[in-house]
Each structure stands twice: as structure tokens, then as C-alpha cells.
Design a protein around this motif. Structure first.
Motif, PDB file in Angstrom:
ATOM      1  N   LEU A 185      18.187  11.368 -14.545  1.00 28.86           N
ATOM      2  CA  LEU A 185      17.257  11.125 -16.025  1.00 28.86           C
ATOM      3  C   LEU A 185      18.651  10.774 -16.994  1.00 28.86           C
ATOM      4  O   LEU A 185      18.702   9.777 -17.311  1.00 28.86           O
ATOM      5  CB  LEU A 185      16.286  12.601 -15.907  1.00 28.86           C
ATOM      6  CG  LEU A 185      14.974  12.087 -14.821  1.00 28.86           C
ATOM      7  CD1 LEU A 185      14.189  13.091 -15.438  1.00 28.86           C
ATOM      8  CD2 LEU A 185      14.887  10.375 -14.247  1.00 28.86           C
ATOM      9  N   ALA A 186      20.438  11.665 -16.809  1.00 33.25           N
ATOM     10  CA  ALA A 186      20.734  11.814 -17.711  1.00 33.25           C
ATOM     11  C   ALA A 186      21.607  10.922 -17.304  1.00 33.25           C
ATOM     12  O   ALA A 186      21.533   9.838 -18.718  1.00 33.25           O
ATOM     13  CB  ALA A 186      21.065  13.251 -17.772  1.00 33.25           C
ATOM     14  N   VAL A 187      22.085  10.564 -16.563  1.00 33.66           N
ATOM     15  CA  VAL A 187      22.850   9.596 -15.997  1.00 33.66           C
ATOM     16  C   VAL A 187      22.740   8.307 -16.025  1.00 33.66           C
ATOM     17  O   VAL A 187      23.338   7.197 -16.443  1.00 33.66           O
ATOM     18  CB  VAL A 187      23.398   9.715 -14.296  1.00 33.66           C
ATOM     19  CG1 VAL A 187      24.231   8.633 -13.809  1.00 33.66           C
ATOM     20  CG2 VAL A 187      24.033  10.859 -14.450  1.00 33.66           C
ATOM     21  N   ALA A 188      21.114   8.416 -15.721  1.00 35.29           N
ATOM     22  CA  ALA A 188      20.245   6.631 -16.509  1.00 35.29           C
ATOM     23  C   ALA A 188      21.047   6.312 -17.592  1.00 35.29           C
ATOM     24  O   ALA A 188      20.202   4.949 -17.702  1.00 35.29           O
ATOM     25  CB  ALA A 188      19.032   6.502 -15.545  1.00 35.29           C
ATOM     26  N   GLN A 189      21.012   7.214 -18.212  1.00 31.26           N
ATOM     27  CA  GLN A 189      20.899   6.586 -20.013  1.00 31.26           C
ATOM     28  C   GLN A 189      22.373   6.033 -20.261  1.00 31.26           C
ATOM     29  O   GLN A 189      22.169   6.056 -21.665  1.00 31.26           O
ATOM     30  CB  GLN A 189      20.154   7.875 -20.619  1.00 31.26           C
ATOM     31  CG  GLN A 189      18.881   8.249 -20.276  1.00 31.26           C
ATOM     32  CD  GLN A 189      18.583   9.716 -21.691  1.00 31.26           C
ATOM     33  OE1 GLN A 189      19.135   9.909 -22.232  1.00 31.26           O
ATOM     34  NE2 GLN A 189      17.367  10.335 -20.675  1.00 31.26           N
ATOM     35  N   HIS A 190      23.118   6.363 -19.766  1.00 27.60           N
ATOM     36  CA  HIS A 190      24.062   6.048 -20.267  1.00 27.60           C
ATOM     37  C   HIS A 190      24.822   5.054 -19.060  1.00 27.60           C
ATOM     38  O   HIS A 190      24.711   4.835 -18.274  1.00 27.60           O
ATOM     39  CB  HIS A 190      25.482   7.453 -19.650  1.00 27.60           C
ATOM     40  CG  HIS A 190      24.969   8.525 -20.908  1.00 27.60           C
ATOM     41  ND1 HIS A 190      24.393   9.387 -20.424  1.00 27.60           N
ATOM     42  CD2 HIS A 190      25.494   8.477 -21.686  1.00 27.60           C
ATOM     43  CE1 HIS A 190      24.022   9.966 -21.533  1.00 27.60           C
ATOM     44  NE2 HIS A 190      24.894   9.616 -22.304  1.00 27.60           N
ATOM     45  N   GLU A 191      26.023   4.216 -19.698  1.00 25.19           N
ATOM     46  CA  GLU A 191      26.866   3.079 -17.929  1.00 25.19           C
ATOM     47  C   GLU A 191      28.008   3.559 -17.691  1.00 25.19           C
ATOM     48  O   GLU A 191      27.272   3.058 -16.187  1.00 25.19           O
ATOM     49  CB  GLU A 191      28.142   2.373 -19.380  1.00 25.19           C
ATOM     50  CG  GLU A 191      26.940   1.714 -20.444  1.00 25.19           C
ATOM     51  CD  GLU A 191      28.506   0.244 -21.731  1.00 25.19           C
ATOM     52  OE1 GLU A 191      29.151   0.222 -21.239  1.00 25.19           O
ATOM     53  OE2 GLU A 191      28.026   0.443 -22.716  1.00 25.19           O
ATOM     54  N   THR A 192      27.963   4.798 -17.510  1.00 26.72           N
ATOM     55  CA  THR A 192      29.458   5.080 -16.565  1.00 26.72           C
ATOM     56  C   THR A 192      28.957   6.537 -16.044  1.00 26.72           C
ATOM     57  O   THR A 192      28.275   7.636 -16.846  1.00 26.72           O
ATOM     58  CB  THR A 192      30.249   5.577 -17.116  1.00 26.72           C
ATOM     59  OG1 THR A 192      30.845   6.693 -17.451  1.00 26.72           O
ATOM     60  CG2 THR A 192      31.135   3.974 -17.866  1.00 26.72           C
TER      61      THR A 192
END
Length: 122
Positions: A73-80
Motif C-alpha cells: 500500500l505504501a509502495v503504490a503511492q510512489h513512482e519507484t
């Protein structure tokens, strides 16, 4: 001491970076040193330098962090994915109340981010 290796630090370790090698040695030999390899960063390091993932995953002093639901969920909010998973892994947890330090050879990438950085640039 809790340290998260970003993909640049992982790649540097495989290329003979003395500072990265010292971190790995300390994590292997000292009980209060912990190194973490977020799986998304591990994938990117292996893409940059094939064989890195297998090598680091085989080392006793390194804990590979899975991409579990909170991390996804945290990763999904960023580009890389690599940087996002490393940043997520460095945040405080019950096991690491003060969070962790991100080890990197690209410290400028982390400017303005809510993480402490350990520059491994030789």
C-alpha cells in the motif's frame, strides 16, 4: 543499529564498495547491528547487477523484507518501487521504535524525504 540498504547500496556491495562491505561484516558479527534488504530494492539491484539478489539473500547478516500488504500500500503511492519500499522499511515499527537508517550511494535522492541517510559513496 538498524540499516536499510537501498538498491544503490546493494549494487555497491556487489561491486566491492568498502563501506557497504563493512556494514555487512558488522551485521554478521555484531548482535546489535541489523541490515535489511527490501525485496523491491533487491529486484532493482539485481536488474542493475545480475546475481546481486542471490548473493545478498544468502548472507546471514541481511534480512530480506517481503512486500507484505502494508508495504504494498505504501509502495503504490510512489513512482519507484525500490525507493518506496526502502523508505517504508526505514519507518518506525514496534521492533524499531526509532526507525532505521537508509544506506545509499545516491544520498541526493533522499533529500526532503523523512528518512535518515548513511552515505556509502567512497
Amino acid at each position: 543499529m538498524h540499516i536499510v540498504l537501498d538498491e544503490t547500496a546493494m549494487t555497491a556491495a556487489g561491486q566491492g564498495n568498502v563501506l557497504a562491505s563493512r556494514l555487512i561484516h558488522r551485521a554478521h558479527s555484531e548482535a546489535d547491528w541489523f541490515l535489511y534488504a527490501p525485496s523491491c530494492a533487491l529486484v532493482e539491484a539485481d536488474r542493475a547487477r545480475p546475481g546481486t539478489a542471490e548473493h545478498l539473500a544468502a548472507l546471514q547478516g541481511i534480512t530480506v523484507l517481503d512486500l507484505d500488504l502494508p508495504a504494498a500500500l505504501a509502495v503504490a503511492q510512489h513512482e519507484t518501487w525500490a525507493a518506496a519500499h526502502s523508505q517504508f522499511a526505514a519507518q518506525p515499527t514496534p521492533e524499531r521504535p526509532d526507525g532505521a537508517i537508509v544506506a545509499t550511494t545516491a544520498p541526493k535522492r533522499w533529500e526532503g524525504e523523512p528518512v535518515r541517510v548513511l552515505d556509502l559513496t567512497p
